[in-house]
Scaffold this motif. Structure first.
Motif, short mmCIF file in Angstrom:
data_model
loop_
_atom_site.label_atom_id
_atom_site.label_comp_id
_atom_site.label_asym_id
_atom_site.label_seq_id
_atom_site.Cartn_x
_atom_site.Cartn_y
_atom_site.Cartn_z
N ILE A 1 35.20 36.53 -1.54
CA ILE A 1 35.91 37.22 -2.02
C ILE A 1 35.50 38.46 -2.26
O ILE A 1 36.41 39.70 -1.87
CB ILE A 1 36.45 36.83 -3.49
CG1 ILE A 1 37.07 35.43 -3.53
CG2 ILE A 1 37.26 37.87 -4.36
CD1 ILE A 1 36.91 34.65 -4.94
N LYS A 2 34.46 38.84 -2.31
CA LYS A 2 33.96 40.40 -2.52
C LYS A 2 33.93 41.18 -1.00
O LYS A 2 34.34 42.17 -0.94
CB LYS A 2 32.65 40.43 -2.79
CG LYS A 2 32.50 40.25 -4.42
CD LYS A 2 30.81 40.27 -4.89
CE LYS A 2 30.46 41.73 -4.64
NZ LYS A 2 28.96 41.61 -5.05
N LEU B 1 27.54 25.37 -8.36
CA LEU B 1 26.92 26.68 -8.55
C LEU B 1 26.83 27.57 -7.31
O LEU B 1 27.37 28.57 -7.09
CB LEU B 1 25.64 26.91 -9.46
CG LEU B 1 25.04 28.00 -9.69
CD1 LEU B 1 26.22 29.16 -10.61
CD2 LEU B 1 23.77 28.26 -10.33
N ALA B 2 26.29 26.80 -6.49
CA ALA B 2 26.10 27.19 -4.92
C ALA B 2 27.60 27.59 -4.30
O ALA B 2 27.66 28.72 -3.71
CB ALA B 2 25.15 26.44 -4.07
N MET B 3 28.41 26.77 -4.48
CA MET B 3 29.71 27.06 -3.93
C MET B 3 30.48 28.19 -4.59
O MET B 3 31.25 28.67 -4.01
CB MET B 3 30.71 25.51 -4.14
CG MET B 3 30.07 24.50 -3.35
SD MET B 3 31.05 22.92 -3.55
CE MET B 3 30.41 21.85 -2.22
N LYS B 4 30.22 28.09 -5.89
CA LYS B 4 30.91 29.39 -6.64
C LYS B 4 30.33 30.62 -6.11
O LYS B 4 31.13 31.54 -6.25
CB LYS B 4 30.77 29.24 -8.07
CG LYS B 4 31.52 28.10 -8.79
CD LYS B 4 31.16 28.13 -10.35
CE LYS B 4 32.07 27.02 -11.06
NZ LYS B 4 31.56 26.69 -12.61
N ARG B 5 29.23 30.70 -5.98
CA ARG B 5 28.47 31.79 -5.14
C ARG B 5 29.22 32.18 -4.07
O ARG B 5 29.36 33.45 -3.50
CB ARG B 5 26.98 31.86 -5.28
CG ARG B 5 26.52 31.75 -6.53
CD ARG B 5 24.73 31.62 -6.51
NE ARG B 5 24.08 31.62 -7.73
CZ ARG B 5 22.85 31.10 -7.98
NH1 ARG B 5 22.38 30.65 -6.90
NH2 ARG B 5 22.33 31.33 -9.18
#
Length: 311
Positions: free
Chosen positions: A309-310, A299-303
């Motif tokens: 990306i943003k 989850l931390a890596m996805k964030r």
């Protein structure tokens, strides 16, 4: 080599490496370059995930970030020189370079042993003493355990490196891909029984000592887990330890095989394969073992990826 008083003064060593075939060496260069890039990238990713994810700011991930830094250092101590030798006809390393490489590999390896023990101690407190966990595993204790691990690794490495390079060598051809203690001892003109004894005693305290601490922690952890009545609860509790157990098995299995044997069995082909396991393969697999089996880490890596990306 220079000659002085009928004794050879060796100024550099030759690392035999993994193969004499140039075609195979070119292939191995590509393979180990990919492994090195994957290892460094995966472990840097874990360090960044810990650094920029407040939810991961707890002792377990603190140790994991330090362990990832060690893995980067460990593989960097061997693979870059091996890669350069794949492309070079003269696969040499200076005596000082060999000593530095030996010191670094044993430093990072010895430190990893006790950081793995500290990680097991952390899991013991989290599972067996959950109400006291925050008080026991505070920032001071966590930092002290890391510092002690580095001190043990540094002292162990210094002893082996000094004793090894105080010997007289009759040959400069190391039957290995890096400067490790057993293959360098093979080159000695003098009796190496002191060095072998030190490997058994000092390294025994480092490797076997830390392994015993890990086993004691997991004996108590398993005893506590078996008292949990819910099957789901037992599975969920034990799942937090399985990644660590996988890493411990890979690291200690190959390390014990390599260093706790008589000198007569050193220098064989399988030694190089075993060394690849704990110096190259294990550091590459560790990020996958810890991240793919850990929901919080994923989850931390996805964030982090979402933020990149943003931006």
């Amino acid at each position: 080599m220079m000659i002085q008083d009928n004794h050879s003064i060796i100024s550099e060593f030759i690392l035999v490496g993994l193969s004499d075939s140039q075609e195979l060496q070119n292939f191995l260069f590509v393979v180990f370059l990919c492994i090195y890039i994957i290892t460094v990238s995966g472990n840097v990713y874990i360090i960044l995930a810990y650094r920029f994810s407040p939810v991961l700011h707890n002792p377990m991930y603190f140790y994991l970030a330090n362990f990832s830094f060690l893995d980067i250092s460990y593989i960097t101590g061997t693979v870059p020189k091996m890669l350069s030798n794949f492309l070079s006809e003269q696969k040499t390393i200076s005596v000082y370079g060999c000593a530095i490489q030996m010191y670094c590999v044993w430093l990072f390896g010895g430190t990893e042993c006790y950081i793995l023990a500290a990680m097991a101690y952390d899991r013991y407190n989290a599972i067996c003493q959950p109400l006291l966990y925050t008080a026991i595993m505070n920032n001071v204790i966590c930092s002290q355990l890391i510092i002690v691990s580095w001190i043990i690794g540094a002292v162990n490495s210094l002893i082996h490196t000094v004793l090894t390079f105080s010997l007289t060598f009759c040959s400069n051809k190391i039957n290995h891909f890096f400067c490790d203690v057993p293959p360098v001892l093979e080159l000695s003109c003098t009796n190496t029984w002191v060095n072998e004894l030190v490997i058994f005693l000092i390294s025994g305290c480092v490797i076997i000592g830390s392994f015993i601490l890990i086993m004691i922690s997991y004996f108590k952890i398993i005893s506590t887990i078996l008292k949990v009545h819910s099957r789901f609860g037992r599975r969920k509790t034990f799942s937090t330890c399985t990644s660590h157990l996988i890493v411990v098995t890979m690291f200690y299995g190959s390390g014990i095989f390599m260093y706790f044997r008589p000198k007569s069995s050193y220098g064989m082909e399988q030694d190089r394969l075993v060394s690849i396991m704990y110096t190259v393969i294990a550091p590459m697999l560790n990020p996958f073992v810890y991240s793919l089996r850990n929901g919080e880490m994923k989850l931390a890596m996805k964030r982090i990826l979402h933020q990149l990306i943003k931006s």
